[in-house]
Every structure is written in structure tokens, then in C-alpha cells.
Design a protein around this motif. Sequence first.
Motif, mmCIF file in Angstrom:
data_model
loop_
_atom_site.group_PDB
_atom_site.id
_atom_site.type_symbol
_atom_site.label_atom_id
_atom_site.label_comp_id
_atom_site.label_asym_id
_atom_site.label_seq_id
_atom_site.Cartn_x
_atom_site.Cartn_y
_atom_site.Cartn_z
ATOM 1 N N LEU A 53 1.058 -1.429 0.349
ATOM 2 C CA LEU A 53 0.249 -0.143 -0.118
ATOM 3 C C LEU A 53 1.341 1.052 0.038
ATOM 4 C CD1 LEU A 53 -3.345 1.139 -0.285
ATOM 5 C CD2 LEU A 53 -2.800 1.445 2.224
ATOM 6 N N TYR A 54 0.942 1.986 -1.568
ATOM 7 C CA TYR A 54 2.306 2.420 -1.343
ATOM 8 C C TYR A 54 1.532 4.162 -1.283
ATOM 9 C CZ TYR A 54 5.855 5.656 -3.770
ATOM 10 O OH TYR A 54 7.298 6.161 -3.769
ATOM 11 N N GLY A 55 0.200 3.587 -1.469
ATOM 12 C CA GLY A 55 -0.482 5.730 -1.833
ATOM 13 C C GLY A 55 -1.526 5.450 -1.165
ATOM 14 N N LEU A 56 -2.408 6.669 -1.530
ATOM 15 C CA LEU A 56 -4.363 7.389 -1.544
ATOM 16 C C LEU A 56 -4.680 7.957 -2.263
ATOM 17 C CD1 LEU A 56 -4.308 7.638 3.049
ATOM 18 C CD2 LEU A 56 -3.874 5.441 1.569
ATOM 19 N N GLU A 57 -5.392 8.053 -1.992
ATOM 20 C CA GLU A 57 -6.242 8.815 -3.913
ATOM 21 C C GLU A 57 -7.204 9.416 -3.570
ATOM 22 O OE1 GLU A 57 -6.647 8.959 -8.556
ATOM 23 O OE2 GLU A 57 -5.259 7.686 -7.191
ATOM 24 N N GLY A 58 -7.780 10.944 -3.338
ATOM 25 C CA GLY A 58 -9.026 11.272 -3.427
ATOM 26 C C GLY A 58 -9.558 11.829 -2.127
ATOM 27 N N ASP A 59 -10.891 11.894 -1.387
ATOM 28 C CA ASP A 59 -11.038 12.679 0.403
ATOM 29 C C ASP A 59 -11.015 10.813 0.525
ATOM 30 O OD1 ASP A 59 -10.822 15.156 -1.381
ATOM 31 O OD2 ASP A 59 -12.863 14.933 -0.957
ATOM 32 N N GLN A 60 -10.751 10.759 1.944
ATOM 33 C CA GLN A 60 -11.088 10.016 2.615
ATOM 34 C C GLN A 60 -11.861 10.189 3.538
ATOM 35 O OE1 GLN A 60 -8.216 7.275 1.437
ATOM 36 N NE2 GLN A 60 -8.411 8.463 0.282
ATOM 37 N N PHE A 61 -12.311 11.269 3.928
ATOM 38 C CA PHE A 61 -13.337 11.202 4.647
ATOM 39 C C PHE A 61 -13.934 13.091 4.194
ATOM 40 C CE2 PHE A 61 -9.242 12.484 6.993
ATOM 41 C CZ PHE A 61 -9.688 13.958 7.358
ATOM 42 N N PRO A 62 -15.484 13.557 4.153
ATOM 43 C CA PRO A 62 -15.467 14.933 3.969
ATOM 44 C C PRO A 62 -14.552 15.440 4.191
ATOM 45 C CG PRO A 62 -17.652 13.561 5.035
ATOM 46 C CD PRO A 62 -15.884 13.035 5.510
ATOM 47 N N MET A 63 -14.458 16.458 2.350
ATOM 48 C CA MET A 63 -13.089 17.742 2.862
ATOM 49 C C MET A 63 -14.294 19.047 2.027
ATOM 50 S SD MET A 63 -10.308 16.584 3.448
ATOM 51 C CE MET A 63 -9.438 17.921 2.664
ATOM 52 N N GLN A 64 -15.174 19.027 2.379
ATOM 53 C CA GLN A 64 -16.739 20.160 1.520
ATOM 54 C C GLN A 64 -15.772 21.720 2.357
ATOM 55 O OE1 GLN A 64 -16.457 18.789 -0.994
ATOM 56 N NE2 GLN A 64 -18.468 19.676 -1.085
ATOM 57 N N ARG A 65 -15.668 21.120 3.982
ATOM 58 C CA ARG A 65 -15.523 22.352 4.719
ATOM 59 C C ARG A 65 -14.544 22.660 4.505
ATOM 60 N NH1 ARG A 65 -18.373 20.336 10.396
ATOM 61 N NH2 ARG A 65 -16.306 19.408 10.245
ATOM 62 N N ILE A 66 -12.725 22.070 4.182
ATOM 63 C CA ILE A 66 -11.900 23.062 4.437
ATOM 64 C C ILE A 66 -12.316 23.564 2.718
ATOM 65 C CG2 ILE A 66 -9.469 21.983 3.891
ATOM 66 C CD1 ILE A 66 -9.558 20.195 5.994
ATOM 67 N N LYS A 67 -12.271 22.338 1.574
ATOM 68 C CA LYS A 67 -12.173 22.979 0.335
ATOM 69 C C LYS A 67 -13.339 24.289 0.247
ATOM 70 C CE LYS A 67 -11.679 19.082 -1.497
ATOM 71 N NZ LYS A 67 -12.011 17.589 -2.715
ATOM 72 N N GLU A 90 -11.558 23.758 11.275
ATOM 73 C CA GLU A 90 -10.556 23.162 11.748
ATOM 74 C C GLU A 90 -10.284 22.329 12.083
ATOM 75 O OE1 GLU A 90 -12.727 26.257 12.439
ATOM 76 O OE2 GLU A 90 -11.305 28.175 11.936
ATOM 77 N N ASP A 91 -11.429 21.851 12.553
ATOM 78 C CA ASP A 91 -11.475 19.979 13.051
ATOM 79 C C ASP A 91 -11.255 19.185 11.912
ATOM 80 O OD1 ASP A 91 -12.811 21.314 15.275
ATOM 81 O OD2 ASP A 91 -14.818 21.042 15.316
ATOM 82 N N ASP A 92 -11.921 19.392 10.959
ATOM 83 C CA ASP A 92 -11.243 18.504 9.789
ATOM 84 C C ASP A 92 -9.762 18.658 9.705
ATOM 85 O OD1 ASP A 92 -13.802 18.178 9.648
ATOM 86 O OD2 ASP A 92 -14.311 19.205 7.759
ATOM 87 N N VAL A 93 -9.243 19.512 9.848
ATOM 88 C CA VAL A 93 -7.696 19.888 9.153
ATOM 89 C C VAL A 93 -6.871 18.941 9.899
ATOM 90 C CG1 VAL A 93 -7.162 21.798 10.143
ATOM 91 C CG2 VAL A 93 -6.181 21.204 7.728
ATOM 92 N N GLU A 94 -7.541 18.501 12.106
ATOM 93 C CA GLU A 94 -6.818 18.367 12.570
ATOM 94 C C GLU A 94 -6.778 16.678 12.514
ATOM 95 O OE1 GLU A 94 -8.272 18.721 16.455
ATOM 96 O OE2 GLU A 94 -7.298 21.216 16.129
ATOM 97 N N ARG A 95 -8.196 16.183 11.902
ATOM 98 C CA ARG A 95 -7.962 14.922 11.362
ATOM 99 C C ARG A 95 -7.088 14.108 10.154
ATOM 100 N NH1 ARG A 95 -13.992 13.260 9.876
ATOM 101 N NH2 ARG A 95 -13.059 10.843 10.379
ATOM 102 N N TYR A 96 -7.115 15.199 8.893
ATOM 103 C CA TYR A 96 -5.972 15.494 8.173
ATOM 104 C C TYR A 96 -5.060 15.509 8.534
ATOM 105 C CZ TYR A 96 -5.490 16.083 3.083
ATOM 106 O OH TYR A 96 -5.479 15.310 1.324
ATOM 107 N N CYS A 97 -4.626 15.713 9.509
ATOM 108 C CA CYS A 97 -2.676 15.999 10.060
ATOM 109 C C CYS A 97 -2.975 14.623 10.840
ATOM 110 C CB CYS A 97 -2.512 17.282 11.009
ATOM 111 S SG CYS A 97 -2.463 19.105 9.890
ATOM 112 N N GLU A 138 -0.780 25.894 4.796
ATOM 113 C CA GLU A 138 -0.916 26.084 5.805
ATOM 114 C C GLU A 138 -0.165 25.285 7.088
ATOM 115 O OE1 GLU A 138 -1.655 29.704 6.727
ATOM 116 O OE2 GLU A 138 -0.316 30.615 4.471
ATOM 117 N N ARG A 139 -1.048 24.359 6.838
ATOM 118 C CA ARG A 139 -1.444 23.669 7.965
ATOM 119 C C ARG A 139 -1.010 22.366 8.082
ATOM 120 N NH1 ARG A 139 -4.114 28.033 8.241
ATOM 121 N NH2 ARG A 139 -4.423 28.755 9.582
#
Length: 324
Positions: A61-75, A82-89, A160-161
Motif C-alpha cells: 500500500l504505497y499511497g492514498l488517492e481522493g478524499d478519505q473523509f468529507p473535505m467540503q468544509r476545508i475546500k 479546523e476540526d477537519d484539518v486536525e483529522r487530516y494531520c 499552511e496547516r
Amino acid sequence: MKLSFLFFGNQPDEKWPLCQQMGIKTAIAKLAPELTGDPAIDDFASFARSKQIFNDHGFELYGLEGDQFPMQRIKLGLPGREDDVERYCRMLENMGRLGVKLLCYNFMATGWFRTRVAERERGDALVSRFVYTDDIVQQPTPYGNFSEAQIWENYQWFLERVLPAAEAAGVTMGLHPDDPPISPVQGIARVFTSDAAMERALSFSDSPAHQITFCQGTFTTMQEDVLAMIKKYGARQKIAFVHIRDVVGTPADFRETFHDNGPTDMFAAMKLYKEIGFTGPLRSDHVPTMAGESNEHFGYGMQGNLFGIGYIKGLMHGAGIAPQ
């Protein structure tokens, strides 16, 4: 180079042994909960379980592609981002812990978008098409309208985050250009629609974690010089991942086609990937639906991929590249 395949979820089906039979050892996956039935992969145990399934079936498993959970609030810069980007990190941290090296991501609030999904191609194979004047392109989403300036601002806030977390984890983030590369779609601007826009995106950070997914089909739709772009971005070591497909038409009206039936000099491109020293993953993308197949998951049928992967292996062998 690592010849790879995009797996949707973590449940083995007939595609898994077919990939093994074609000599593919590298997996790229979308592991969103609706595909796996497991918690999202910001949960380490969930992520580790999926990785083990791929390992057990002979894939890295070399990589991931696409949105792994909802990203609309970030985009879209909505409350809760802020909560979503913490999950992303946390997801990036988990990738580092598990040795998953690549994240192919996009910043398209309405996703890759087609207005027609059953256009006739060679031998009556079915392909998708985008026509900007079709009514669905003008239909607004519940989110309302967003300008290019807003999307650029949201993207810079996101980078930046997450880039410090990606760099710390040893993960390369490859930005996928907008597909279709035209703006707006359903009232929401698309900004990654040209070579110049991709350069602007890269200018936001010189982090080695900040690279692009070189989607030949999207850059061809942009009517950019694909070969010149391979040379330019390759010389700067900014290509993290390659999608190989071809299209016919313009940004406002185009259709997918077979890998050997479009305007791109595919063999010249493959030789350039070797010349620039690209050693990352590449994969067949957006294939025609061929005879006897369902068109339910248009663009990702297995028979079309059998054609595409075989064609790509031929290009690689012709260029003197041993697929890994």
C-alpha cells in the motif's frame, strides 16, 4: 517506476488477482468509510487493518488517492474546517507510521465532473464526456457560489496547516489538477485549470512534500504542452504520481478515449519519465467501459484497465523501463 492500481476500499474481489496476474505489486487506495465499512483512517487501528489486508494479498500500500473523509468544509472555508484539518494531520501522521508514502489529493469541491457517461467510442465502447453547456453544470449546490479568490485563499490556509505534518511524516502530497479544467462548475470556482495555476500552487511552499499528480489527461484537456510540462516539473522533482489516460476535445467539450486513440504521444511521454528519473507510481486512469461490462462505475471498469495496463507495460518495455 511502480506500475500501480487504484483500489476502492479494502475488500478483495476479482480485480485483486487480476492485478497480481498482470504483475502489479503497488496499491493506491481510497479508504473512505463508505467503501471499507471501517472508521476513517485518521483512526490508526482502522488504517493499520486496511494496510495489513493489502500486505496479506501481496500488495504494497504505497499511497492514498481522493478524499478519505468529507473535505467540503476545508475546500470551501466553512465552519468546522479546523476540526477537519486536525483529522487530516492525524491521517498524515498515521501514513508516516505505516510507511504509506504518497497522498494524491484534489481541491475540487464538486469532484471530477462529467455531464454524460455513455458516449460511444471505438467499437461501441462507452466513455464519459463533459459539455459545459449542459444544464447540470449550471445547477447550484447547497453551498452557494464561491469565487476563485476564495478557493485560492482556502487552499493556502490548508497547505499552511498540513504540509508541516506531511513533511514530518515523510509523506509526499501530490496535488491533482481540476478535472474538468474550467470554471465555475455548479457555482463553485475551479482554480487548478492551467500550467500557470499549478505553478502558482507550487509557489506557496518549497517543501519537498509539496508536489503534483501529473494527470496527463487533465493537462491534455487544458491544451497544455504535456511533454514540455513533464520536462519542466520533472527537472524540479515535483512529480509525485502519474495518471496515464487521453482525451479528445477542449476544456468546454471533451470525451475520454482509449490510451492509443488520443492526441498524446504516449511513447514520447514514457521516455521522458525515464529521462527525468521518475521512480514513483503511475497508473492507468479513466478507461472505456468495454463489451460485456457494466457501466455503473464508468471510467474504472476492469476490462478497460486490462487494456490500459497492458498498453502502459508495452510503453515501459519499449522505453527500457522495468515495471516494479
